[in-house]
Design a protein around this motif. Structure first.
Motif, PDB file in Angstrom:
ATOM      1  N   THR A  19      26.485  -0.489  47.435  1.00 46.72           N
ATOM      2  CA  THR A  19      26.319  -1.504  46.257  1.00 46.72           C
ATOM      3  C   THR A  19      26.204  -1.174  44.966  1.00 46.72           C
ATOM      4  OG1 THR A  19      25.444  -3.283  47.949  1.00 46.72           O
ATOM      5  CG2 THR A  19      25.136  -3.655  45.414  1.00 46.72           C
ATOM      6  N   SER A  20      25.255  -0.115  44.615  1.00 47.48           N
ATOM      7  CA  SER A  20      25.049   0.528  43.452  1.00 47.48           C
ATOM      8  C   SER A  20      26.497   1.065  43.046  1.00 47.48           C
ATOM      9  CB  SER A  20      23.828   1.377  43.387  1.00 47.48           C
ATOM     10  OG  SER A  20      22.765   0.903  43.808  1.00 47.48           O
ATOM     11  N   LEU A  21      26.757   1.902  43.798  1.00 53.51           N
ATOM     12  CA  LEU A  21      28.228   2.668  43.445  1.00 53.51           C
ATOM     13  C   LEU A  21      29.354   1.592  43.109  1.00 53.51           C
ATOM     14  CD1 LEU A  21      28.583   5.315  46.236  1.00 53.51           C
ATOM     15  CD2 LEU A  21      27.561   5.460  44.053  1.00 53.51           C
ATOM     16  N   GLN A 212      27.624  11.879  37.158  1.00 50.72           N
ATOM     17  CA  GLN A 212      26.465  12.527  37.967  1.00 50.72           C
ATOM     18  C   GLN A 212      25.013  12.189  37.330  1.00 50.72           C
ATOM     19  OE1 GLN A 212      28.567  16.310  37.531  1.00 50.72           O
ATOM     20  NE2 GLN A 212      28.731  16.406  39.730  1.00 50.72           N
ATOM     21  N   GLN A 213      25.212  12.255  35.921  1.00 48.74           N
ATOM     22  CA  GLN A 213      23.818  11.950  35.452  1.00 48.74           C
ATOM     23  C   GLN A 213      23.227  10.626  35.526  1.00 48.74           C
ATOM     24  OE1 GLN A 213      22.283  14.637  34.547  1.00 48.74           O
ATOM     25  NE2 GLN A 213      20.725  14.034  32.867  1.00 48.74           N
ATOM     26  N   ALA A 214      24.144   9.588  35.521  1.00 42.18           N
ATOM     27  CA  ALA A 214      23.865   8.309  35.880  1.00 42.18           C
ATOM     28  C   ALA A 214      23.168   8.131  37.169  1.00 42.18           C
ATOM     29  CB  ALA A 214      24.815   7.441  35.604  1.00 42.18           C
ATOM     30  N   LEU A 215      23.938   8.914  38.197  1.00 40.54           N
ATOM     31  CA  LEU A 215      23.546   8.809  39.708  1.00 40.54           C
ATOM     32  C   LEU A 215      22.029   9.406  39.595  1.00 40.54           C
ATOM     33  CD1 LEU A 215      26.777  10.056  41.822  1.00 40.54           C
ATOM     34  CD2 LEU A 215      25.537   7.597  41.299  1.00 40.54           C
ATOM     35  N   VAL A 216      21.685  10.487  39.143  1.00 35.49           N
ATOM     36  CA  VAL A 216      20.412  11.270  39.037  1.00 35.49           C
ATOM     37  C   VAL A 216      19.474  10.141  38.570  1.00 35.49           C
ATOM     38  CG1 VAL A 216      18.963  12.896  38.194  1.00 35.49           C
ATOM     39  CG2 VAL A 216      21.363  13.455  39.347  1.00 35.49           C
ATOM     40  N   LEU A 217      19.913   9.497  37.371  1.00 35.99           N
ATOM     41  CA  LEU A 217      18.768   8.785  36.808  1.00 35.99           C
ATOM     42  C   LEU A 217      18.506   7.403  37.657  1.00 35.99           C
ATOM     43  CD1 LEU A 217      20.109   9.238  32.915  1.00 35.99           C
ATOM     44  CD2 LEU A 217      17.831   9.952  34.000  1.00 35.99           C
ATOM     45  N   ALA A 218      19.489   7.059  38.389  1.00 34.99           N
ATOM     46  CA  ALA A 218      19.235   5.801  39.339  1.00 34.99           C
ATOM     47  C   ALA A 218      18.743   6.195  40.563  1.00 34.99           C
ATOM     48  CB  ALA A 218      20.756   5.283  39.475  1.00 34.99           C
ATOM     49  N   GLY A 219      18.309   7.569  40.936  1.00 38.34           N
ATOM     50  CA  GLY A 219      17.684   7.836  41.953  1.00 38.34           C
ATOM     51  C   GLY A 219      18.933   8.111  43.282  1.00 38.34           C
ATOM     52  N   ILE A 220      20.190   7.992  42.745  1.00 37.11           N
ATOM     53  CA  ILE A 220      20.916   8.545  43.807  1.00 37.11           C
ATOM     54  C   ILE A 220      21.440   9.886  43.984  1.00 37.11           C
ATOM     55  CG2 ILE A 220      23.416   7.799  44.664  1.00 37.11           C
ATOM     56  CD1 ILE A 220      22.875   4.978  43.099  1.00 37.11           C
ATOM     57  N   PRO A 221      21.355  10.585  45.055  1.00 38.57           N
ATOM     58  CA  PRO A 221      21.829  12.035  45.164  1.00 38.57           C
ATOM     59  C   PRO A 221      23.172  11.921  44.795  1.00 38.57           C
ATOM     60  CG  PRO A 221      20.812  11.555  47.172  1.00 38.57           C
ATOM     61  CD  PRO A 221      21.070  10.049  46.367  1.00 38.57           C
ATOM     62  N   ASP A 222      23.386  13.194  43.691  1.00 42.02           N
ATOM     63  CA  ASP A 222      24.607  13.160  43.112  1.00 42.02           C
ATOM     64  C   ASP A 222      26.053  13.633  43.781  1.00 42.02           C
ATOM     65  OD1 ASP A 222      24.077  16.006  43.331  1.00 42.02           O
ATOM     66  OD2 ASP A 222      24.352  16.418  41.148  1.00 42.02           O
ATOM     67  N   HIS A 224      27.027  11.771  46.045  1.00 41.36           N
ATOM     68  CA  HIS A 224      27.705  10.572  45.890  1.00 41.36           C
ATOM     69  C   HIS A 224      28.895  10.171  44.804  1.00 41.36           C
ATOM     70  CE1 HIS A 224      25.645   8.770  49.393  1.00 41.36           C
ATOM     71  NE2 HIS A 224      24.424   8.960  48.873  1.00 41.36           N
ATOM     72  N   ILE A 225      29.002  11.557  43.956  1.00 40.70           N
ATOM     73  CA  ILE A 225      29.756  11.270  42.979  1.00 40.70           C
ATOM     74  C   ILE A 225      31.383  11.334  43.551  1.00 40.70           C
ATOM     75  CG2 ILE A 225      30.364  13.799  42.747  1.00 40.70           C
ATOM     76  CD1 ILE A 225      30.220  11.114  39.844  1.00 40.70           C
ATOM     77  N   ASP A 226      31.497  11.977  44.827  1.00 45.17           N
ATOM     78  CA  ASP A 226      32.904  11.814  45.302  1.00 45.17           C
ATOM     79  C   ASP A 226      33.193  10.466  45.743  1.00 45.17           C
ATOM     80  OD1 ASP A 226      33.284  14.715  44.858  1.00 45.17           O
ATOM     81  OD2 ASP A 226      32.624  15.116  46.868  1.00 45.17           O
ATOM     82  N   ARG A 227      32.271   9.795  46.327  1.00 45.55           N
ATOM     83  CA  ARG A 227      32.661   8.252  46.642  1.00 45.55           C
ATOM     84  C   ARG A 227      32.818   7.377  45.338  1.00 45.55           C
ATOM     85  NH1 ARG A 227      35.358   4.439  49.014  1.00 45.55           N
ATOM     86  NH2 ARG A 227      33.988   2.595  49.482  1.00 45.55           N
ATOM     87  N   LEU A 228      32.020   7.591  44.463  1.00 43.60           N
ATOM     88  CA  LEU A 228      31.972   6.890  42.976  1.00 43.60           C
ATOM     89  C   LEU A 228      33.512   7.322  42.330  1.00 43.60           C
ATOM     90  CD1 LEU A 228      31.014   5.078  40.945  1.00 43.60           C
ATOM     91  CD2 LEU A 228      29.604   6.936  40.041  1.00 43.60           C
ATOM     92  N   ARG A 235      40.155   1.054  40.805  1.00 43.41           N
ATOM     93  CA  ARG A 235      39.982   0.200  39.959  1.00 43.41           C
ATOM     94  C   ARG A 235      40.889   0.651  38.747  1.00 43.41           C
ATOM     95  NH1 ARG A 235      35.799   0.086  42.766  1.00 43.41           N
ATOM     96  NH2 ARG A 235      34.368  -1.710  43.035  1.00 43.41           N
ATOM     97  N   VAL A 236      40.757   1.904  38.291  1.00 43.72           N
ATOM     98  CA  VAL A 236      41.674   2.343  36.966  1.00 43.72           C
ATOM     99  C   VAL A 236      42.804   3.322  37.348  1.00 43.72           C
ATOM    100  CG1 VAL A 236      39.480   1.999  35.663  1.00 43.72           C
ATOM    101  CG2 VAL A 236      40.165   4.238  36.460  1.00 43.72           C
ATOM    102  N   SER A 237      42.843   3.714  38.457  1.00 47.03           N
ATOM    103  CA  SER A 237      44.242   4.570  38.677  1.00 47.03           C
ATOM    104  C   SER A 237      44.178   6.003  38.426  1.00 47.03           C
ATOM    105  CB  SER A 237      45.439   3.589  38.476  1.00 47.03           C
ATOM    106  OG  SER A 237      45.659   2.567  39.263  1.00 47.03           O
ATOM    107  N   PHE A 238      42.853   6.310  37.940  1.00 41.11           N
ATOM    108  CA  PHE A 238      42.560   7.588  37.465  1.00 41.11           C
ATOM    109  C   PHE A 238      41.623   8.365  38.196  1.00 41.11           C
ATOM    110  CE2 PHE A 238      44.591   5.725  33.448  1.00 41.11           C
ATOM    111  CZ  PHE A 238      45.823   6.468  33.664  1.00 41.11           C
ATOM    112  N   SER A 239      41.611   9.453  38.254  1.00 41.00           N
ATOM    113  CA  SER A 239      40.335  10.010  38.893  1.00 41.00           C
ATOM    114  C   SER A 239      39.623  10.507  37.718  1.00 41.00           C
ATOM    115  CB  SER A 239      40.680  11.494  39.647  1.00 41.00           C
ATOM    116  OG  SER A 239      41.364  12.536  38.883  1.00 41.00           O
TER     117      SER A 239
END
Length: 318
Positions: A19-21, A212-222, A224-228, A235-239
């Motif tokens: 949900t957070s991602l 990645q920094q936002a994930l860390v600050l949200a307490g989510i292991p970074d 998960h950046i690949d899923r994000l 949504r935007v068609s760019f990686s």
């Protein structure tokens, strides 16, 4: 089949992360518009309302602030979430954007215009697409400079189409999203920058690093950046990597000064360092802002400490 308490906790945690991602991907794709809170008149400056088109036809709104008897012009490009006048980050919903990093105070860019004007520069400042009073484009999506490059190129075309501006010495003062847009514009149309004297780049960033920094600050292991990354691409068609200025910075051929809050909690210092290292020009400088962790302090640095940046502009525009 019954589940153990431990597996139930893991399942809930996984769902919360998903949900957070998803929310982060939505928030990345679209930005709330910031109102124009002030005009140059708040600093006692005469100005003209102007409008022009980006190279794809998107209508852009801005101000031209003349400096009498000056043949030098600075074009100013603003950060994401902001308008040409700044950001009311003391009010919601803009307060929530960076409040976790202490960035819950208003940023007023009109004093920057005053500093440039008083130093002898004409100033052109405008709203990027999907911000301020400029037109909506690309479904409102933010691309960290890929689409916004067309706005930067449109501002240069506008200047060269005006008989009273086309022969002026031009410098660029570009912040964050505006800086990324400037870098991508140099890749897309390098000829458009012929005759531009220099670039001042404030706090450009790579989307992967800031998220990645936002994930860390949200307490989510970074990890998960690949899923994000996947969710944002849907949504935007760019990686994330396609939206990094590092993809285009090899096209920068202008003398360039970059500056950044070194301990900015929203990003990492090595990101700007990597951009500086990748700049292919010999005439470059990296200025670190010390003693704060707030990104917004980087955006107000120039109005509080203008001398080094004015010296850079003076050296390259005279």
């Amino acid at each position: 089949m019954p589940t153990s308490p431990e597996s139930a906790v893991l399942a809930v945690t996984g769902a919360e992360i998903d949900t957070s991602l998803s929310m982060m991907a939505d928030q990345y794709a679209l930005s709330p518009r910031s109102p124009i809170m002030r005009t140059p008149a708040s600093q006692g400056l005469a100005y003209d309302d102007i409008s022009f088109e980006a190279t794809d036809g998107t209508p852009l709104e801005g101000w031209y602030v003349p400096a009498p008897d000056s043949d030098k012009l600075v074009i100013v490009n603003h950060p994401r979430w902001f308008s040409r006048s700044g950001l009311p980050a003391h009010l919601e919903p803009w307060k929530s954007i960076g409040a976790y990093g202490g960035n819950d105070f208003e940023v007023d860019f009109i004093p920057d215009v005053r500093v440039l004007h008083d130093a002898g520069y004409n100033v052109l400042t405008y709203d990027l697409r999907n911000f301020g009073h400029s037109g909506s484009a690309n479904g409102g999506l933010t691309s960290n400079g890929i689409f916004e490059a067309r706005d930067v190129l449109g501002s240069l075309r506008y200047v060269r189409d005006r008989s009273d501006l086309r022969d002026m010495a031009i410098g660029l003062f570009s912040r964050c999203l505006g800086c990324a847009g400037t870098i991508f514009a140099m890749r897309d149309d390098p000829v458009a920058f012929d005759g531009v004297r220099c670039l001042v780049g404030c706090q450009p960033l790579s989307v992967r690093v800031i998220l990645q920094q936002a994930l860390v600050l949200a307490g989510i292991p970074d990890h998960h950046i690949d899923r994000l990354d996947e969710l944002i691409r849907l949504r935007v068609s760019f990686s994330l990597d396609e939206m990094s200025p590092l993809r285009a910075i090899g096209s920068v051929q202008l003398p360039t000064l970059l500056y950044q809050v070194r301990d900015d909690v929203m990003t990492r210092a090595e990101d700007v360092q990597s951009m500086y290292d990748a700049l292919p020009v010999r005439d470059k400088r990296l200025l670190w802002i010390e003693g704060t962790t707030r990104r917004w302090d980087g955006y107000t640095y120039f109005q509080r400490n203008p001398r080094e940046i004015l010296d850079w502009l003076h050296t390259h525009m005279n």
